[in-house]
Design a protein around this motif. Structure first.
Motif, PDB file in Angstrom:
ATOM      1  N   HIS A  27       0.705  -1.293  -0.024  1.00 56.49           N
ATOM      2  CA  HIS A  27      -0.095   0.138   0.046  1.00 56.49           C
ATOM      3  C   HIS A  27       0.980   1.254  -0.003  1.00 56.49           C
ATOM      4  O   HIS A  27       1.529   1.562   0.910  1.00 56.49           O
ATOM      5  CB  HIS A  27      -0.954  -0.090   1.262  1.00 56.49           C
ATOM      6  N   ALA A  28       0.784   2.025  -1.395  1.00 53.98           N
ATOM      7  CA  ALA A  28       1.655   3.039  -1.258  1.00 53.98           C
ATOM      8  C   ALA A  28       3.125   2.835  -0.690  1.00 53.98           C
ATOM      9  O   ALA A  28       3.778   2.011  -1.514  1.00 53.98           O
ATOM     10  CB  ALA A  28       1.176   4.317  -0.679  1.00 53.98           C
ATOM     11  N   ASP A  29       3.717   3.577   0.181  1.00 52.22           N
ATOM     12  CA  ASP A  29       5.204   3.172   0.548  1.00 52.22           C
ATOM     13  C   ASP A  29       5.532   2.157   1.773  1.00 52.22           C
ATOM     14  O   ASP A  29       6.493   2.282   2.489  1.00 52.22           O
ATOM     15  CB  ASP A  29       5.657   4.770   0.837  1.00 52.22           C
ATOM     16  N   HIS A  30       4.213   1.530   1.971  1.00 46.46           N
ATOM     17  CA  HIS A  30       4.134   0.610   3.236  1.00 46.46           C
ATOM     18  C   HIS A  30       3.669  -0.615   3.008  1.00 46.46           C
ATOM     19  O   HIS A  30       3.220  -0.944   1.909  1.00 46.46           O
ATOM     20  CB  HIS A  30       3.867   1.393   4.381  1.00 46.46           C
ATOM     21  N   VAL A  31       3.653  -1.461   3.714  1.00 49.46           N
ATOM     22  CA  VAL A  31       2.777  -2.732   3.617  1.00 49.46           C
ATOM     23  C   VAL A  31       1.663  -2.904   4.794  1.00 49.46           C
ATOM     24  O   VAL A  31       2.069  -2.629   6.097  1.00 49.46           O
ATOM     25  CB  VAL A  31       3.746  -3.894   3.735  1.00 49.46           C
ATOM     26  N   ASP A  85      -2.945  -2.913  -8.933  1.00 50.89           N
ATOM     27  CA  ASP A  85      -2.332  -1.682  -9.249  1.00 50.89           C
ATOM     28  C   ASP A  85      -1.478  -1.244  -8.038  1.00 50.89           C
ATOM     29  O   ASP A  85      -1.416   0.115  -7.877  1.00 50.89           O
ATOM     30  CB  ASP A  85      -2.817  -0.638 -10.322  1.00 50.89           C
ATOM     31  N   GLY A  86      -1.162  -1.938  -7.098  1.00 48.66           N
ATOM     32  CA  GLY A  86      -0.454  -1.505  -5.990  1.00 48.66           C
ATOM     33  C   GLY A  86      -1.295  -0.845  -5.038  1.00 48.66           C
ATOM     34  O   GLY A  86      -0.626   0.002  -4.110  1.00 48.66           O
ATOM     35  N   HIS A  87      -2.650  -0.725  -5.008  1.00 45.88           N
ATOM     36  CA  HIS A  87      -3.320  -0.045  -3.986  1.00 45.88           C
ATOM     37  C   HIS A  87      -4.564  -0.996  -3.916  1.00 45.88           C
ATOM     38  O   HIS A  87      -4.833  -1.972  -4.606  1.00 45.88           O
ATOM     39  CB  HIS A  87      -3.660   1.385  -4.310  1.00 45.88           C
ATOM     40  N   ASP A  98     -10.031   4.409  -4.184  1.00 46.21           N
ATOM     41  CA  ASP A  98      -8.635   3.941  -3.940  1.00 46.21           C
ATOM     42  C   ASP A  98      -8.742   3.966  -2.274  1.00 46.21           C
ATOM     43  O   ASP A  98      -9.155   4.910  -1.486  1.00 46.21           O
ATOM     44  CB  ASP A  98      -7.736   4.876  -4.140  1.00 46.21           C
ATOM     45  N   HIS A  99      -8.304   3.093  -1.614  1.00 47.82           N
ATOM     46  CA  HIS A  99      -7.970   2.907  -0.137  1.00 47.82           C
ATOM     47  C   HIS A  99      -6.695   2.921   0.101  1.00 47.82           C
ATOM     48  O   HIS A  99      -5.868   2.466  -0.662  1.00 47.82           O
ATOM     49  CB  HIS A  99      -8.971   1.579   0.264  1.00 47.82           C
TER      50      HIS A  99
END
Length: 99
Positions: A27-31, A85-87, A98-99
Motif C-alpha cells: 500500500h503506497a510506501d508501506h505494507v 495496481d499497488g493499491h 482508492d483505499h
C-alpha cells in the motif's frame, strides 16, 4: 499531552511481518497487514490503523472486481477491498475508491 497525528491501534501485541500469518498488502510506501477485519501498518515500533483519510474516487476504473476477478480480496470493515495496481479498491456508490 496531544493526541497522535495518526490512528494508533492500541493494545496490539501481535508483531506483523513476513510469516506472521496475516495477509500482507502493498500500500503506497508501506505494507498493510489484514487483521481482525481491518488493516494495520507498522509505524515507529507500533501498529497503526491504515484507513483512508478521505473519499478518493479511482477515476477511469473499468475493471469490475468480484470473487473471480483474479485480484486479492481483503475483508475491510463491512466491505471487501481488492488489491489492484499497488493499491486497494473498494466499491462505493457505483464507482471504485482508492483505499
Amino acid at each position: 499531552m496531544s493526541a497522535p497525528a495518526h490512528p494508533l491501534h492500541r493494545d496490539h501485541t501481535h508483531e506483523h511481518g513476513p510469516g506472521c500469518g496475516h495477509v500482507a498488502v502493498p500500500h503506497a510506501d508501506h505494507v498493510d497487514y489484514v487483521h481482525d477485519g481491518h488493516l494495520h501498518r507498522l509505524h515507529e515500533g507500533h501498529a497503526d490503523e491504515c484507513e483512508p483519510a478521505a473519499h478518493a474516487v479511482h477515476e477511469s476504473h473499468t475493471h469490475q472486481h468480484g470473487p473471480d476477478c483474479g485480484h486479492v480480496a481483503v475483508p475491510h470493515g463491512e466491505h471487501v477491498d481488492y488489491v489492484h495496481d499497488g493499491h486497494r479498491h473498494a466499491q462505493h456508490d457505483g464507482h471504485w475508491d482508492d483505499h
